[in-house]
Design a protein around this motif. Structure first.
Motif, PDB file in Angstrom:
ATOM      1  N   ASP A  16      36.995  32.369  51.396  1.00  0.00           N
ATOM      2  CA  ASP A  16      37.578  33.052  49.431  1.00  0.00           C
ATOM      3  C   ASP A  16      36.537  34.481  49.190  1.00  0.00           C
ATOM      4  N   LEU A  44      39.679  36.762  47.261  1.00  0.00           N
ATOM      5  CA  LEU A  44      39.311  37.226  45.809  1.00  0.00           C
ATOM      6  C   LEU A  44      39.865  37.904  45.835  1.00  0.00           C
ATOM      7  N   TYR A  72      42.134  40.381  42.719  1.00  0.00           N
ATOM      8  CA  TYR A  72      41.866  41.647  42.396  1.00  0.00           C
ATOM      9  C   TYR A  72      42.297  42.916  42.458  1.00  0.00           C
ATOM     10  N   ARG A 100      36.600  36.731  40.182  1.00  0.00           N
ATOM     11  CA  ARG A 100      36.648  35.531  39.326  1.00  0.00           C
ATOM     12  C   ARG A 100      38.031  35.625  38.313  1.00  0.00           C
ATOM     13  N   GLY A 119      40.916  37.085  38.530  1.00  0.00           N
ATOM     14  CA  GLY A 119      42.228  37.348  40.014  1.00  0.00           C
ATOM     15  C   GLY A 119      43.888  36.716  40.543  1.00  0.00           C
TER      16      GLY A 119
END
Lengths: 253, 233
Positions: free
Chosen positions: A205, A209, A213, A239, A242
Motif C-alpha cells: 500500500d 501511495l 503521488y 494520502r 494520491g
C-alpha cells in the motif's frame, strides 16, 4: 478486443514517456510488466537484465510474489529466465511439475509459491541478449500463439526503452545505467518501508501511495521516494494528493 | 574509526586471515587488487560533508583525495552529488570543467580518474576514486568490474561500521546483488522508527543482526512485519 486496444494505448503512452528527459527505467519496466499481466489476464510478469559481468539482476515485476520468485532464480542460478538468457531462445509453457529434473531447486520452491506454468522470452539488443522477461502462471493455462507474439513485442518494447535511456544519457554505458536503475530500486524499497512505518500501512500500500503521488504531481517515482526519505516530503502528504489523474500532456487537443 | 585526514595506508597487510580486523586501509588495498588502476582513494561523506574517515592505497591517492576535498571540485565530487559514475579518460583535457583539480592531477602524475558513488539507495556513504598515470578509456568489462567493486565496497563499509568482523570485500561483492528487497524495506522502517538517517538505519540493522547472530534477511523480515523493534542505543 477491447482489452487489447486499451493495452496498446497504455503501452504507446508509456513508450512516448521514454522520449522525455526524466524517463525512469524502473518505472517504465514496472508499468510494462503490469500492462503485460493485465493483457494476458492473470500471470505474473517480471523483467531481469544482465549486468555487464553477466549476472542476471531483478529489475521490475508486476507483483511482489513475482519479485521474490525471480530472486529465487538468481539465488539458485537456475530457472526459465536463466535458461532463456543463456540460450537466447524463448522458453514456452514449461510445466513446473514436469521440470523437477531440469530445475531441482527452483521448480519445487516455485510450485510451493503457487506457480504452475512458466515461460521466458529473451530481450535482444542486436546480437546480444541483455535480459529476459518471465511470465509465470498460477493456473495451467498456457500462453496462446497470439499471447506469445504480444509478449515478445512487450519484451522488445522494454529493450527499446532501455536503449532510449541510453541514448539520452550520452557517454554512459549500459552498465552504468543498470547500476543507477538498481540503486533506484533500493531507494524505492527504502521509501516503501519508511512510508509503511509512518502511516501504518503494508509495504504494498505504501508503494501505491508513493506511485499515485508521483503520477498526480508529474514527478518521477524515485524523486518522490528521495524526498520522503530525506523528510523533505511528509509521508501524510501522500494520502492527501494520491488520487489525482495522471496528466497526459501529449494527447492531441 | 579515525576522522579527519586521509590515511595513506602503508604496506599492504600480508597474509591477512578471516579473523583479522578489517579496516578502511585494508579495504582500500583489497579494492586495488581488483580494479584496473594504480592508485585509489575512499572518501566517506556525511550529508555531503567530508567529515568521515577516509583511506587511500598510496600517497598519490591520498594527495588527490585531499586535493579534491580542499578544492571542492573534481570527479569524486560530481559522482557523489549525482549518484552516477564519472569516467575521465584524461583529466588533462578537462581543464575547463575542473581547472584546479586538473593542475593537482598534473603535479601528482595522474591522467585517468574514475569516480564511483558509494550509495545504497538513498544512503550516500561516500565515493571510491581510481587513478592511473596514463590516459585510458575504461572499456565496458573494466567499467563493469569497477562498478561491482564499488557496490561491494559500499556494503563492506556499512559492515565495518556495524562492528562485523567478517565483512570482507569479496564477500560483500558476492552478497551485494542478492540482498532481498525486504532488507531495504526494513532500513526504511527502521529510519522511521528511530527518526534517524537512512545511513544510520543501515548500520543499526546490521548491528542488530550481528548482535543476535542472525542473518540480515531474518532480522529484516521481522522488522517489516512489525514483530521486532530495534531500540535506541
Amino acid at each position: 478486443m477491447d482489452g487489447l486496444e486499451r493495452w496498446l494505448a497504455d503501452v504507446f503512452v508509456e513508450l512516448a514517456d521514454t522520449l522525455t528527459a526524466d524517463f525512469d527505467l524502473i518505472e517504465f519496466l514496472s508499468t510494462l510488466s503490469q500492462c503485460g499481466a493485465e493483457l494476458l489476464d492473470g500471470p505474473h510478469v517480471g523483467v531481469m537484465l544482465s549486468d555487464a559481468r553477466g549476472r542476471l539482476r531483478h529489475i521490475a515485476s508486476s507483483t511482489e510474489d513475482m519479485h521474490l520468485i525471480e530472486l529465487l532464480e538468481i539465488q539458485h542460478d537456475e530457472g526459465p529466465c536463466v535458461d532463456c538468457f543463456r540460450s537466447g531462445a524463448a522458453l514456452l509453457n514449461q510445466r513446473l511439475d514436469t521440470a523437477m529434473d531440469r530445475w531441482p531447486r527452483f521448480a519445487p520452491e516455485a510450485r510451493t509459491a503457487g506457480f504452475r506454468v512458466v515461460s521466458a522470452l529473451p530481450m535482444r539488443l542486436r546480437d546480444d541478449v541483455i535480459g529476459a522477461m518471465n511470465i509465470f502462471h498460477v493456473d495451467s493455462d498456457p500462453l496462446e500463439p497470439l499471447d506469445v507474439r504480444l509478449t515478445q513485442a512487450l519484451a522488445d518494447i522494454a529493450t527499446v526503452g532501455i536503449l532510449q535511456q541510453r541514448a539520452i544519457s550520452d557517454r554512459t554505458e549500459l552498465a552504468t545505467q543498470l547500476q543507477i536503475a538498481l540503486n533506484h530500486r533500493i531507494v524505492i524499497e527504502q521509501a516503501k518501508g519508511m512510508v509503511s512505518a509512518l502511516l501504518g500501512t503494508s509495504v504494498d500500500d505504501a508503494f501505491v501511495l508513493l506511485r499515485s503521488y508521483a503520477r498526480s504531481h508529474n514527478q518521477q517515482l524515485v524523486d518522490v521516494c528521495e524526498l520522503v526519505l530525506s523528510r523533505t516530503l511528509e509521508a501524510r502528504e501522500l494520502r492527501n494528493a494520491g488520487r489525482g489523474p495522471r496528466p497526459r500532456a501529449r494527447r492531441a487537443p | 574509526m579515525v576522522g579527519g585526514g586521509i590515511d595513506p595506508g602503508g604496506a599492504p597487510p600480508v597474509g591477512r586471515g578471516p579473523d583479522d580486523d578489517i579496516s578502511m586501509a585494508s579495504l582500500a588495498h583489497d579494492c586495488l587488487a581488483l580494479v584496473p588502476a594504480e592508485h585509489l582513494s575512499i572518501t566517506l561523506m556525511s550529508s555531503g560533508r567530508s567529515e568521515g574517515a577516509s583511506a587511500a592505497s598510496s600517497d598519490v591517492g591520498a594527495t588527490m583525495a585531499e586535493g579534491e576535498l580542499t578544492l571542492g571540485e573534481g570527479p569524486g565530487h560530481d559522482a557523489y552529488a549525482s549518484g552516477i559514475a564519472v569516467v575521465v579518460a584524461d583529466v588533462a583535457l578537462e581543464e575547463e570543467r575542473w581547472p584546479q583539480y586538473a593542475r593537482t592531477a598534473e603535479v601528482a602524475g595522474v591522467r585517468a580518474v574514475y569516480a564511483f558513488p558509494l550509495h545504497i539507495g538513498a544512503a550516500r556513504l561516500g565515493v571510491l576514486t581510481l587513478y592511473r598515470g596514463d590516459a585510458h578509456e575504461l572499456p565496458g568489462p573494466e567499467l563493469a568490474l569497477a562498478l561491482a567493486v564499488a557496490e561491494g565496497l559500499a556494503q563492506a563499509l556499512v559492515d565495518l561500521q556495524s562492528g562485523s568482523r567478517n565483512g570482507s570485500l569479496v564477500g560483500a561483492i558476492e552478497d551485494g546483488a542478492e540482498l532481498r528487497s525486504v532488507v531495504h524495506q526494513a532500513t526504511g522502517v527502521l529510519a522511521a522508527q528511530l527518526g534517524c538517517s537512512v545511513e544510520e538505519a543501515l548500520v543499526r540493522l546490521r548491528s542488530a543482526a550481528y548482535a543476535a547472530d542472525r542473518t540480515l534477511s531474518e532480522i529484516a523480515v521481522e522488522v517489516v512485519a512489525g514483530g521486532l523493534r530495534i531500540g535506541e542505543a
